[in-house]
Design an enzyme around this catalytic site. Structure first.
Site, mmCIF file in Angstrom:
data_model
loop_
_atom_site.group_PDB
_atom_site.id
_atom_site.type_symbol
_atom_site.label_atom_id
_atom_site.label_comp_id
_atom_site.label_asym_id
_atom_site.label_seq_id
_atom_site.Cartn_x
_atom_site.Cartn_y
_atom_site.Cartn_z
ATOM 1 N N ASP A 156 0.824 -1.201 0.000
ATOM 2 C CA ASP A 156 0.000 0.000 0.000
ATOM 3 C C ASP A 156 0.863 1.259 0.000
ATOM 4 O O ASP A 156 2.092 1.198 0.103
ATOM 5 C CB ASP A 156 -0.986 -0.010 1.176
ATOM 6 C CG ASP A 156 -0.302 0.024 2.532
ATOM 7 O OD1 ASP A 156 0.548 0.903 2.746
ATOM 8 O OD2 ASP A 156 -0.614 -0.823 3.385
ATOM 9 N N LEU A 157 0.225 2.399 -0.105
ATOM 10 C CA LEU A 157 0.911 3.678 -0.292
ATOM 11 C C LEU A 157 1.991 3.926 0.753
ATOM 12 O O LEU A 157 3.098 4.371 0.425
ATOM 13 C CB LEU A 157 -0.114 4.820 -0.266
ATOM 14 C CG LEU A 157 0.437 6.237 -0.431
ATOM 15 C CD1 LEU A 157 0.980 6.448 -1.830
ATOM 16 C CD2 LEU A 157 -0.649 7.264 -0.107
#
Length: 385
Positions: A156-157
């Site tokens: 994820d980011l």
């Protein structure tokens, strides 16, 4: 709940080339980013040998001699992907070739799989096209002559660390498929120490919105103040799974770094935003690991000397691990259980691992080209074959 003994054996001799859990906790992992980073060598990629010339392919398919095929090309009677062919044109696996409007069947071996190990920094998304126009991991990858890079799972980011890419859809699918149970290892920093009860709950299984989830192991790594480090392993890759599991027991994750995927480790010296391409030997090992559930991907190194301990030793509370006991945690398939039980752990055994050899060779070759300048091989990107 069963606590297993954690007396470790000696690590492989080349563990100095891999990022270890204690490197993250001690700050070595972050300090390496501040070291000098010489400019990368200019990379010249040769044309792919899997793209033979059209007239040669047609001649081998029994359409006539090469000269005759060249003449047909000049007369405009041959098309490639519905476009008129030209002299010297090369064709690739999957191209549609027609002679006088009729499709021609020919054989071109698909290109061998290529694999990149990328050190993803926080702030990049794992997407080819992001609606919010955020930086993506694909913008820094080398161009492929055929096909496109496919990520092996996602981060994820705000998660950083090891992310694999391959040009082979089949290899990517096998590496991600739950039936092989390839372990993902993370260094995770949470707010507040986990209690023994919370550890047992995470190992037995917690219920998330998309089903039950559990860690394969949890090991303490120390920390400062209310920030506590843990080394955890998991054998699947659902969206934000590690974060959601810890949040389910009331602990927010402030940092998450993946340092291993199966037996592929994050090479030491591979800086954030940089990548290294695996050589043929490492790709074969990775392919083997993706095809055989639970099989070790490398032969054991020399037996560990008696009493020798790994640098990480035991955490303050030791490692807490579970076995598949009846009635505890979510049900697992026999294949997945076998894979998890025999998964090679390069941080706690004498088994070798994938990735560091490719990166070491790359650095050595770069150093030779630069006149053996110390540290010259530490560059982003590069092919080792």
């Amino acid at each position: 709940m069963t606590e297993l003994p954690t007396e470790p054996t000696a690590p492989a001799t080349d563990m100095d080339d891999a990022i270890r859990f204690e490197d993250v906790v001690s700050g070595v992992f972050d300090a390496a980013e501040n070291e000098a980073n010489p400019a990368a060598l200019k990379r010249v990629l040769p044309p792919q040998p899997e793209s033979p010339k059209l007239h040669k392919v047609l001649a081998q398919a029994g359409m006539g001699s090469r000269l005759e095929m060249e003449q047909l090309i000049l007369e405009g009677r041959i098309t490639v992907n519905n476009e008129p062919a030209h002299i010297g044109q090369r064709v690739q696996f999957g191209d549609n070739v027609k002679v006088n409007g009729k499709p021609i069947r020919f054989k071109i071996a698909p290109p061998p799989a290529r694999v990149l190990a990328y050190h993803k920094p926080a702030g990049e998304v794992v997407s080819h096209d992001d609606p919010q126009n955020r930086p993506t991991v694909f913008r820094k990858l080398p161009k492929l002559f055929q096909g496109k890079w496919q990520s092996v799972g996602r981060l994820d980011l705000n998660t950083e660390g090891l992310l694999l890419f391959t040009s082979s859809g089949e290899l990517a699918n096998n590496l991600m498929h739950p039936r092989f149970g390839l372990e993902r290892e993370y260094a995770v920093r949470v707010l507040g120490a986990l209690t023994l009860e919370e550890k047992h709950k995470l190992l037995d299984g917690v219920r998330l919105d998309d089903g039950m989830a559990q860690f394969g192991s949890i090991e303490e790594g120390g920390g400062e103040g209310s920030n506590c480090w843990y080394r955890v392993t998991i054998s699947e890759g659902r969206n934000r799974e590690v974060r959601r599991m810890l949040e389910s027991v009331g602990h927010a994750v402030s940092r998450l770094i993946r340092i291993r995927y199966g037996s592929m480790v994050l090479p030491r010296g591979l800086k954030r935003g940089a990548w290294v391409e695996l050589d043929d030997a490492d790709i074969r090992l990775l392919t083997r690991a993706s095809q055989t559930a639970g099989a070790p991907v490398r032969d054991s190194a020399e037996p560990a000397p008696a009493g020798k301990r790994t640098p990480n030793g035991r955490g303050a509370g030791g490692a807490v691990r579970t076995r598949n006991t009846p009635g505890r945690g979510p049900a697992r398939s026999p294949a997945a259980g076998k894979a998890a039980a025999s998964q090679p752990d390069p941080l706690k055994t004498s088994l070798g691992y994938i990735g560091a050899d490719s990166f070491s060779k790359q650095r050595q070759e770069a150093g030779k080209k630069r006149g053996n300048v110390p540290g010259a091989g530490r560059r982003p990107g590069g092919r080792s074959r």
